[in-house]
Design a protein around this motif. Structure first.
Motif, PDB file in Angstrom:
ATOM      1  N   VAL A  78       2.043  -9.032  -3.857  1.00  0.00           N
ATOM      2  CA  VAL A  78       1.591  -7.769  -3.285  1.00  0.00           C
ATOM      3  C   VAL A  78       0.772  -7.039  -4.348  1.00  0.00           C
ATOM      4  N   ILE A  79      -0.265  -6.357  -3.900  1.00  0.00           N
ATOM      5  CA  ILE A  79      -0.982  -5.415  -4.759  1.00  0.00           C
ATOM      6  C   ILE A  79      -0.742  -4.038  -4.185  1.00  0.00           C
ATOM      7  N   TYR A  80      -0.392  -3.114  -5.059  1.00  0.00           N
ATOM      8  CA  TYR A  80      -0.256  -1.725  -4.625  1.00  0.00           C
ATOM      9  C   TYR A  80      -0.967  -0.834  -5.617  1.00  0.00           C
ATOM     10  N   VAL A  81      -1.396   0.313  -5.119  1.00  0.00           N
ATOM     11  CA  VAL A  81      -2.102   1.287  -5.950  1.00  0.00           C
ATOM     12  C   VAL A  81      -1.402   2.620  -5.775  1.00  0.00           C
ATOM     13  N   VAL A  82      -1.135   3.267  -6.909  1.00  0.00           N
ATOM     14  CA  VAL A  82      -0.536   4.595  -6.898  1.00  0.00           C
ATOM     15  C   VAL A  82      -1.341   5.511  -7.818  1.00  0.00           C
ATOM     16  N   ARG A  83      -1.178   6.793  -7.613  1.00  0.00           N
ATOM     17  CA  ARG A  83      -1.863   7.822  -8.407  1.00  0.00           C
ATOM     18  C   ARG A  83      -0.786   8.627  -9.129  1.00  0.00           C
ATOM     19  N   THR A  84      -1.011   8.902 -10.412  1.00  0.00           N
ATOM     20  CA  THR A  84      -0.030   9.648 -11.187  1.00  0.00           C
ATOM     21  C   THR A  84      -0.655  10.243 -12.449  1.00  0.00           C
ATOM     22  N   ASP A  85      -0.050  11.296 -12.963  1.00  0.00           N
ATOM     23  CA  ASP A  85      -0.454  11.855 -14.256  1.00  0.00           C
ATOM     24  C   ASP A  85       0.182  11.084 -15.408  1.00  0.00           C
ATOM     25  N   ARG A  92       7.733   9.915  -5.309  1.00  0.00           N
ATOM     26  CA  ARG A  92       7.155  11.272  -5.324  1.00  0.00           C
ATOM     27  C   ARG A  92       7.878  12.173  -6.322  1.00  0.00           C
ATOM     28  N   ALA A  93       9.210  12.048  -6.388  1.00  0.00           N
ATOM     29  CA  ALA A  93       9.993  12.860  -7.321  1.00  0.00           C
ATOM     30  C   ALA A  93       9.610  12.571  -8.771  1.00  0.00           C
ATOM     31  N   CYS A  94       9.084  11.381  -9.027  1.00  0.00           N
ATOM     32  CA  CYS A  94       8.631  11.001 -10.370  1.00  0.00           C
ATOM     33  C   CYS A  94       7.144  11.279 -10.574  1.00  0.00           C
ATOM     34  N   GLY A  95       6.507  11.927  -9.591  1.00  0.00           N
ATOM     35  CA  GLY A  95       5.086  12.240  -9.714  1.00  0.00           C
ATOM     36  C   GLY A  95       4.174  11.072  -9.405  1.00  0.00           C
ATOM     37  N   ILE A  96       4.658  10.141  -8.585  1.00  0.00           N
ATOM     38  CA  ILE A  96       3.881   8.956  -8.218  1.00  0.00           C
ATOM     39  C   ILE A  96       3.503   9.064  -6.739  1.00  0.00           C
ATOM     40  N   GLU A  97       2.212   9.040  -6.466  1.00  0.00           N
ATOM     41  CA  GLU A  97       1.700   9.152  -5.090  1.00  0.00           C
ATOM     42  C   GLU A  97       1.143   7.805  -4.638  1.00  0.00           C
ATOM     43  N   ASP A  98       1.617   7.313  -3.511  1.00  0.00           N
ATOM     44  CA  ASP A  98       1.115   6.047  -2.973  1.00  0.00           C
ATOM     45  C   ASP A  98      -0.327   6.204  -2.513  1.00  0.00           C
ATOM     46  N   VAL A  99      -1.145   5.202  -2.812  1.00  0.00           N
ATOM     47  CA  VAL A  99      -2.529   5.159  -2.337  1.00  0.00           C
ATOM     48  C   VAL A  99      -2.678   4.047  -1.307  1.00  0.00           C
ATOM     49  N   MET A 100      -2.229   2.834  -1.654  1.00  0.00           N
ATOM     50  CA  MET A 100      -2.297   1.711  -0.703  1.00  0.00           C
ATOM     51  C   MET A 100      -1.459   0.564  -1.212  1.00  0.00           C
ATOM     52  N   CYS A 101      -1.143  -0.363  -0.306  1.00  0.00           N
ATOM     53  CA  CYS A 101      -0.513  -1.624  -0.697  1.00  0.00           C
ATOM     54  C   CYS A 101      -0.919  -2.670   0.324  1.00  0.00           C
ATOM     55  N   ALA A 102      -0.960  -3.939  -0.126  1.00  0.00           N
ATOM     56  CA  ALA A 102      -1.375  -5.016   0.759  1.00  0.00           C
ATOM     57  C   ALA A 102      -0.893  -6.349   0.201  1.00  0.00           C
ATOM     58  N   PRO A 103      -0.598  -7.294   1.098  1.00  0.00           N
ATOM     59  CA  PRO A 103      -0.226  -8.630   0.626  1.00  0.00           C
ATOM     60  C   PRO A 103      -1.463  -9.371   0.114  1.00  0.00           C
ATOM     61  N   VAL A 104      -1.262 -10.211  -0.875  1.00  0.00           N
ATOM     62  CA  VAL A 104      -2.333 -11.046  -1.406  1.00  0.00           C
ATOM     63  C   VAL A 104      -2.443 -12.283  -0.520  1.00  0.00           C
ATOM     64  N   VAL A 105      -3.619 -12.555  -0.009  1.00  0.00           N
ATOM     65  CA  VAL A 105      -3.838 -13.696   0.876  1.00  0.00           C
ATOM     66  C   VAL A 105      -3.583 -14.997   0.114  1.00  0.00           C
ATOM     67  N   GLY A 106      -2.766 -15.854   0.726  1.00  0.00           N
ATOM     68  CA  GLY A 106      -2.504 -17.156   0.146  1.00  0.00           C
ATOM     69  C   GLY A 106      -1.516 -17.159  -1.000  1.00  0.00           C
ATOM     70  N   SER A 107      -0.795 -16.037  -1.187  1.00  0.00           N
ATOM     71  CA  SER A 107       0.141 -15.934  -2.303  1.00  0.00           C
ATOM     72  C   SER A 107       1.334 -15.090  -1.889  1.00  0.00           C
TER      73      SER A 107
END
Length: 91
Positions: free
Chosen positions: A47-54, A29-44
């Motif tokens: 991890v996939i994660y998504v963040v929002r940032t300028d 957050r201090a770097c301007g990065i907002e978490d959107v979601m994260c989830a483990p990849v099935v069978g691997s």
């Protein structure tokens, strides 16, 4: 704003990675990065994660910063395995 989709390999179980990821939220957050979601990849062991940032470059730079490196590695994140896709956030 941009959405950054990150895919990384992890060397520990998802639950351990996720715990450290959540503990690191204030630094993102201090770097301007907002978490959107994260989830483990099935069978691997990934991890996939998504963040929002300028400033999408911040997502990559944070992974390689001296301040965050030890924390990120302790999560099991395999440094150098990152694959990022940056998308314009629409509507």
């Amino acid at each position: 704003m941009a959405l950054v989709f990150g895919r990384i390999r992890i060397a520990k179980p998802f639950a351990e990675w996720h715990r450290v990821f959540l503990e690191h939220v204030q630094a993102r957050r201090a770097c301007g990065i907002e978490d959107v979601m994260c989830a483990p990849v099935v069978g691997s062991q990934e991890v996939i994660y998504v963040v929002r940032t300028d400033d999408p470059r911040q997502v990559h730079d944070m992974s390689w910063s001296a301040e965050a490196r030890a924390i990120i590695e302790s999560s099991g994140h395999v440094i150098g395995s990152e694959v990022y896709t940056v998308c314009d956030e629409v509507g």
